[in-house]
Scaffold this motif. Structure first.
Motif, PDB file in Angstrom:
ATOM      1  N   THR A 277       6.893   9.739  -3.653  1.00 38.78           N
ATOM      2  CA  THR A 277       7.777  10.356  -3.541  1.00 38.78           C
ATOM      3  C   THR A 277       7.734  11.870  -3.415  1.00 38.78           C
ATOM      4  O   THR A 277       8.492  12.547  -2.885  1.00 38.78           O
ATOM      5  CB  THR A 277       8.413   9.806  -4.710  1.00 38.78           C
ATOM      6  OG1 THR A 277       7.906  10.298  -6.482  1.00 38.78           O
ATOM      7  CG2 THR A 277       9.234   8.267  -4.304  1.00 38.78           C
ATOM      8  N   PRO A 422       6.292   0.073  -5.886  1.00 39.60           N
ATOM      9  CA  PRO A 422       7.204  -0.326  -5.156  1.00 39.60           C
ATOM     10  C   PRO A 422       7.214   0.158  -3.887  1.00 39.60           C
ATOM     11  O   PRO A 422       8.216  -0.283  -3.179  1.00 39.60           O
ATOM     12  CB  PRO A 422       8.499  -0.173  -6.339  1.00 39.60           C
ATOM     13  CG  PRO A 422       7.512  -0.406  -7.156  1.00 39.60           C
ATOM     14  CD  PRO A 422       6.241   0.268  -6.870  1.00 39.60           C
ATOM     15  N   ILE A 423       6.996   1.693  -3.894  1.00 42.78           N
ATOM     16  CA  ILE A 423       6.508   2.144  -2.867  1.00 42.78           C
ATOM     17  C   ILE A 423       6.267   1.413  -1.336  1.00 42.78           C
ATOM     18  O   ILE A 423       6.864   1.660  -0.647  1.00 42.78           O
ATOM     19  CB  ILE A 423       6.666   3.600  -3.099  1.00 42.78           C
ATOM     20  CG1 ILE A 423       7.495   4.115  -4.301  1.00 42.78           C
ATOM     21  CG2 ILE A 423       6.530   4.811  -1.546  1.00 42.78           C
ATOM     22  CD1 ILE A 423       7.303   5.797  -4.290  1.00 42.78           C
ATOM     23  N   ILE A 425       5.216  -1.159  -1.598  1.00 45.37           N
ATOM     24  CA  ILE A 425       5.722  -2.374  -0.518  1.00 45.37           C
ATOM     25  C   ILE A 425       6.817  -1.773  -0.026  1.00 45.37           C
ATOM     26  O   ILE A 425       7.107  -2.778   1.293  1.00 45.37           O
ATOM     27  CB  ILE A 425       5.985  -3.256  -2.032  1.00 45.37           C
ATOM     28  CG1 ILE A 425       5.179  -4.094  -2.876  1.00 45.37           C
ATOM     29  CG2 ILE A 425       7.111  -4.557  -1.425  1.00 45.37           C
ATOM     30  CD1 ILE A 425       4.839  -4.775  -3.499  1.00 45.37           C
ATOM     31  N   GLU A 426       7.735  -1.594   0.182  1.00 43.85           N
ATOM     32  CA  GLU A 426       8.606  -0.959   0.369  1.00 43.85           C
ATOM     33  C   GLU A 426       8.603  -0.616   2.168  1.00 43.85           C
ATOM     34  O   GLU A 426       9.210  -0.575   3.286  1.00 43.85           O
ATOM     35  CB  GLU A 426       9.630   0.143  -0.246  1.00 43.85           C
ATOM     36  CG  GLU A 426      10.965   0.431   0.421  1.00 43.85           C
ATOM     37  CD  GLU A 426      12.101   1.349  -0.347  1.00 43.85           C
ATOM     38  OE1 GLU A 426      13.067   1.786   0.162  1.00 43.85           O
ATOM     39  OE2 GLU A 426      11.464   1.852  -1.013  1.00 43.85           O
ATOM     40  N   PHE A 427       7.330   0.552   2.020  1.00 43.17           N
ATOM     41  CA  PHE A 427       6.699   0.812   3.069  1.00 43.17           C
ATOM     42  C   PHE A 427       6.821  -0.487   4.163  1.00 43.17           C
ATOM     43  O   PHE A 427       6.448  -0.067   5.188  1.00 43.17           O
ATOM     44  CB  PHE A 427       5.913   1.610   2.835  1.00 43.17           C
ATOM     45  CG  PHE A 427       5.400   2.754   4.501  1.00 43.17           C
ATOM     46  CD1 PHE A 427       5.912   3.291   4.794  1.00 43.17           C
ATOM     47  CD2 PHE A 427       4.157   2.164   5.023  1.00 43.17           C
ATOM     48  CE1 PHE A 427       5.526   4.369   5.611  1.00 43.17           C
ATOM     49  CE2 PHE A 427       3.727   2.844   6.033  1.00 43.17           C
ATOM     50  CZ  PHE A 427       4.302   3.806   6.123  1.00 43.17           C
ATOM     51  N   GLU A 429       7.569  -3.166   4.268  1.00 43.51           N
ATOM     52  CA  GLU A 429       8.678  -3.816   4.431  1.00 43.51           C
ATOM     53  C   GLU A 429       9.275  -3.387   5.566  1.00 43.51           C
ATOM     54  O   GLU A 429      10.110  -4.118   6.742  1.00 43.51           O
ATOM     55  CB  GLU A 429       9.999  -3.907   3.240  1.00 43.51           C
ATOM     56  CG  GLU A 429       9.229  -5.508   1.969  1.00 43.51           C
ATOM     57  CD  GLU A 429      10.352  -5.133   0.612  1.00 43.51           C
ATOM     58  OE1 GLU A 429      10.986  -4.130   0.640  1.00 43.51           O
ATOM     59  OE2 GLU A 429      10.172  -5.873  -0.463  1.00 43.51           O
ATOM     60  N   GLN A 430       8.923  -2.056   5.735  1.00 42.40           N
ATOM     61  CA  GLN A 430      10.089  -0.827   6.611  1.00 42.40           C
ATOM     62  C   GLN A 430       9.545  -1.535   8.237  1.00 42.40           C
ATOM     63  O   GLN A 430       9.486  -2.237   9.129  1.00 42.40           O
ATOM     64  CB  GLN A 430      10.017   0.127   6.298  1.00 42.40           C
ATOM     65  CG  GLN A 430      10.761   0.746   4.916  1.00 42.40           C
ATOM     66  CD  GLN A 430      11.104   1.906   4.893  1.00 42.40           C
ATOM     67  OE1 GLN A 430       9.404   2.801   5.353  1.00 42.40           O
ATOM     68  NE2 GLN A 430      12.123   2.633   4.334  1.00 42.40           N
ATOM     69  N   GLU A 433      10.117  -4.720   8.868  1.00 46.11           N
ATOM     70  CA  GLU A 433      12.012  -5.055  10.095  1.00 46.11           C
ATOM     71  C   GLU A 433      11.396  -4.712  11.413  1.00 46.11           C
ATOM     72  O   GLU A 433      11.605  -5.089  11.987  1.00 46.11           O
ATOM     73  CB  GLU A 433      12.193  -3.427   9.326  1.00 46.11           C
ATOM     74  CG  GLU A 433      13.779  -3.968   9.420  1.00 46.11           C
ATOM     75  CD  GLU A 433      14.897  -3.128   8.940  1.00 46.11           C
ATOM     76  OE1 GLU A 433      15.650  -2.935   9.241  1.00 46.11           O
ATOM     77  OE2 GLU A 433      14.374  -2.864   7.176  1.00 46.11           O
ATOM     78  N   TYR A 474      -1.062  -8.014   1.001  1.00 47.47           N
ATOM     79  CA  TYR A 474       0.996  -7.864   1.035  1.00 47.47           C
ATOM     80  C   TYR A 474       0.945  -8.836   1.867  1.00 47.47           C
ATOM     81  O   TYR A 474       2.471  -9.805   1.877  1.00 47.47           O
ATOM     82  CB  TYR A 474       2.137  -6.656   1.375  1.00 47.47           C
ATOM     83  CG  TYR A 474       2.940  -7.154   2.031  1.00 47.47           C
ATOM     84  CD1 TYR A 474       4.186  -6.674   1.073  1.00 47.47           C
ATOM     85  CD2 TYR A 474       3.196  -6.778   3.333  1.00 47.47           C
ATOM     86  CE1 TYR A 474       5.026  -6.276   1.936  1.00 47.47           C
ATOM     87  CE2 TYR A 474       4.315  -6.763   3.609  1.00 47.47           C
ATOM     88  CZ  TYR A 474       5.618  -7.115   2.692  1.00 47.47           C
ATOM     89  OH  TYR A 474       7.010  -6.378   3.501  1.00 47.47           O
ATOM     90  N   ASN A 513       4.660  -8.459  -4.026  1.00 48.98           N
ATOM     91  CA  ASN A 513       4.907  -8.723  -2.826  1.00 48.98           C
ATOM     92  C   ASN A 513       6.223 -10.411  -2.697  1.00 48.98           C
ATOM     93  O   ASN A 513       6.646 -10.428  -2.494  1.00 48.98           O
ATOM     94  CB  ASN A 513       3.891  -9.401  -2.033  1.00 48.98           C
ATOM     95  CG  ASN A 513       5.359  -9.281  -0.534  1.00 48.98           C
ATOM     96  OD1 ASN A 513       5.864  -9.318  -0.319  1.00 48.98           O
ATOM     97  ND2 ASN A 513       4.377 -10.211   0.138  1.00 48.98           N
TER      98      ASN A 513
END
Length: 515
Positions: A277, A422-423, A425-427, A429-430, A433, A474, A513
């Motif tokens: 971040t 978490p960052i 994993i969020e990445f 997920e993007q 998506e 993941y 995940n």
């Protein structure tokens, strides 16, 4: 500590740490000492006097030159006395940071010893002659002799291992006596005032606090570059001013030095924070993977260095990279998504032997994931291809309209941090998506397509592979039991140490995940 610790340190490692500490000391201490002498000569009003009433009552004891000289002996010997790699790292870090901070103070607050040392004609005369040649009466506050004595005492306190407690007690008493005599010698040789001694104690305490907080050796590296560069630039500007009698040179040197200092201190802080971040805030890129103007303004010295290293690397090792293209393998994830890892990125790299690697589709989508913070991505080159590369790209049905760029700023050699899970994993997920949106559109238009996902780090193939492994974990394609064997099979020459890609990270990605 165990007895095996000592055997873990090679002689070469000891010498390397010693040379680094001695080199930084000799360069910076000599530089600031010469600066103090020059300021004292041309601008005496800028020199501080730290003598107190108590200093007037301190006697000069010629024989104290002996313990004063012990400092260098203990300094060198300490690197061969520590038993473990951790002790060696702490020792070097403490001495280097003490030198760096002290020399900054010497520059900002130049002081001179206030008394004239009596001449000696006995056996101590040679020692004082050597001292007068090598160490002018400047670099007063804080006393590095005092700081070093305290830091060496702390660093060597636990190095002796013996079954007999009496041996350990005797060793520590001798160590305490040596360090105490070194500290006392600084005033009895008329080399320092009492306030310098106090400053030495304060500096040693500050150094111990700082070193205990350091996240990695990379933080120390950039602290060293920041302070060394600042002092070299600022003091060089001062000497040019003396040469040409133009004060502007001193100000220019100071301004450039402060810019250098700020830039590298910020980088050191980012390595200390070790958070993606934070990297996102300061290392920004545009939609084509090019570093923004704001990023260049913050980190121009660093970015220029990385750009030069990247160019040299591509020039000297380009033939190796071109050979690697032939072994590029796309790994299937799902029914219509394939992933790969590369360092250098081009259309010919990604689509090499395309028809033999995957089935023929009417359309292809390319997602490039850039994980190098300090250098421009090669993604932009995909829009400016040679005729040959463009032809390959057209055969693969990749157009500018179905190329997608994603950026996860990771600093060079920065290890993955569990706090970043978490960052990451969020990445991922993007990315999923985006792949879902692509597939939805293609299904709506009755197109048969494949998505090519490429992990791309300009500065290192290992980082690209690591990100690919994490994404496969993941996606539940790899597990804690299979990921290492997969790396060994597909990338046998990869340099992925357990400290860089540990099992704890793989487990955290897998668990994170599922949660």
């Amino acid at each position: 500590m165990n007895s095996l610790g000592k055997n873990n340190i090679s002689l070469l490692s000891r010498v390397q740490h010693l040379v680094a500490a001695l080199l930084i000391f000799s360069v910076l201490y000599t530089l600031t000492n010469s600066y103090g002498a020059a300021v004292s000569s041309c601008c005496p009003n800028r020199i501080y006097n730290l003598a107190t009433a108590f200093d007037n009552s301190i006697a000069f004891i010629p024989a104290m030159i002996v313990p004063y000289s012990w400092s260098l002996i203990v300094f060198v010997a300490s690197f061969f006395m520590v038993r473990t790699s951790h002790q060696l790292s702490l020792l070097a870090s403490r001495l280097i940071i003490a030198t760096l901070l002290a020399c900054v103070i010497f520059y900002i607050y130049p002081a001179r010893f206030s008394f004239n040392r009596p001449l000696t004609t006995d056996w101590t005369a040679l020692g004082y002659l050597f001292l007068s040649i090598t160490d002018k009466p400047h670099n007063q506050l804080p006393s590095l002799h005092v700081s070093y004595a305290l830091l060496l005492g702390v660093s060597l306190w636990n190095v002796l291992q013996a079954r007999c407690t009496a041996y350990i007690v005797a060793y520590r008493l001798i160590l305490t006596l040596i360090c105490s005599l070194i500290i006392l010698s600084t005033v009895f040789t008329y080399q320092h005032h009492l306030l310098d001694i106090v400053g030495g104690f304060v500096l040693a305490g500050l150094v111990l606090l700082i070193v205990n907080k350091l996240q990695s050796v990379l933080v120390l590296r950039y602290l060293t570059i920041a302070i060394c560069g600042f002092l070299l630039l600022a003091i060089t500007g001062f000497f040019i001013y003396l040469k040409f009698d133009q004060a502007l040179f001193e100000y220019v040197g100071l301004v450039i030095g402060l810019y250098w200092l700020t830039s590298f201190l910020l980088l050191a802080w980012l390595y200390q924070a070790n958070e993606v971040t934070a990297n996102k805030i300061y290392f920004k890129k545009n939609s084509t993977g090019q570093l923004t103007v704001a990023t260049w303004l913050r980190f121009a010295p660093i970015l220029l260095a990385y750009k030069m290293m990247s160019s040299l690397g591509q020039f000297y090792f380009g033939h190796k990279q071109s050979g690697a293209v032939n072994s590029l393998v796309w790994h299937l994830v799902g029914d219509d998504t394939l992933i790969s890892a590369t360092a250098r990125l081009s259309s010919s790299t990604l689509t090499h032997d395309f028809s033999n690697n995957i089935p023929v589709y009417s359309d292809c989508h390319l997602i490039v994931v850039d994980v190098a913070a300090e250098i421009d991505s090669h993604f932009k080159t995909m829009s400016a291809l040679s005729d040959e590369s463009l032809a390959i790209k057209e055969r693969a049905h990749i157009t500018d309209n179905n190329e997608y760029y994603h950026y996860l700023p990771l600093l060079d050699l920065q290890p993955f941090c569990l706090a970043d899970i978490p960052i990451i994993i969020e990445f991922f997920e993007q990315i999923d998506e985006l792949i879902g949106e692509i597939n939805h559109v293609d299904k709506a238009t009755l197109q048969s397509s494949v998505t090519l996902l490429n992990f791309h780090c300009v500065m290192g193939f290992s980082r690209s592979i690591a990100m690919q492994v994490l994404y496969l974990v993941y996606c539940d394609k790899l597990t804690i039991d299979t990921y290492q064997a997969w790396i060994d099979k597909h990338y046998p020459n990869a340099h992925l140490s357990t400290s860089y890609l540990p099992e704890s990270l793989i487990t955290a990605i897998s668990i994170g995940n599922k949660s």
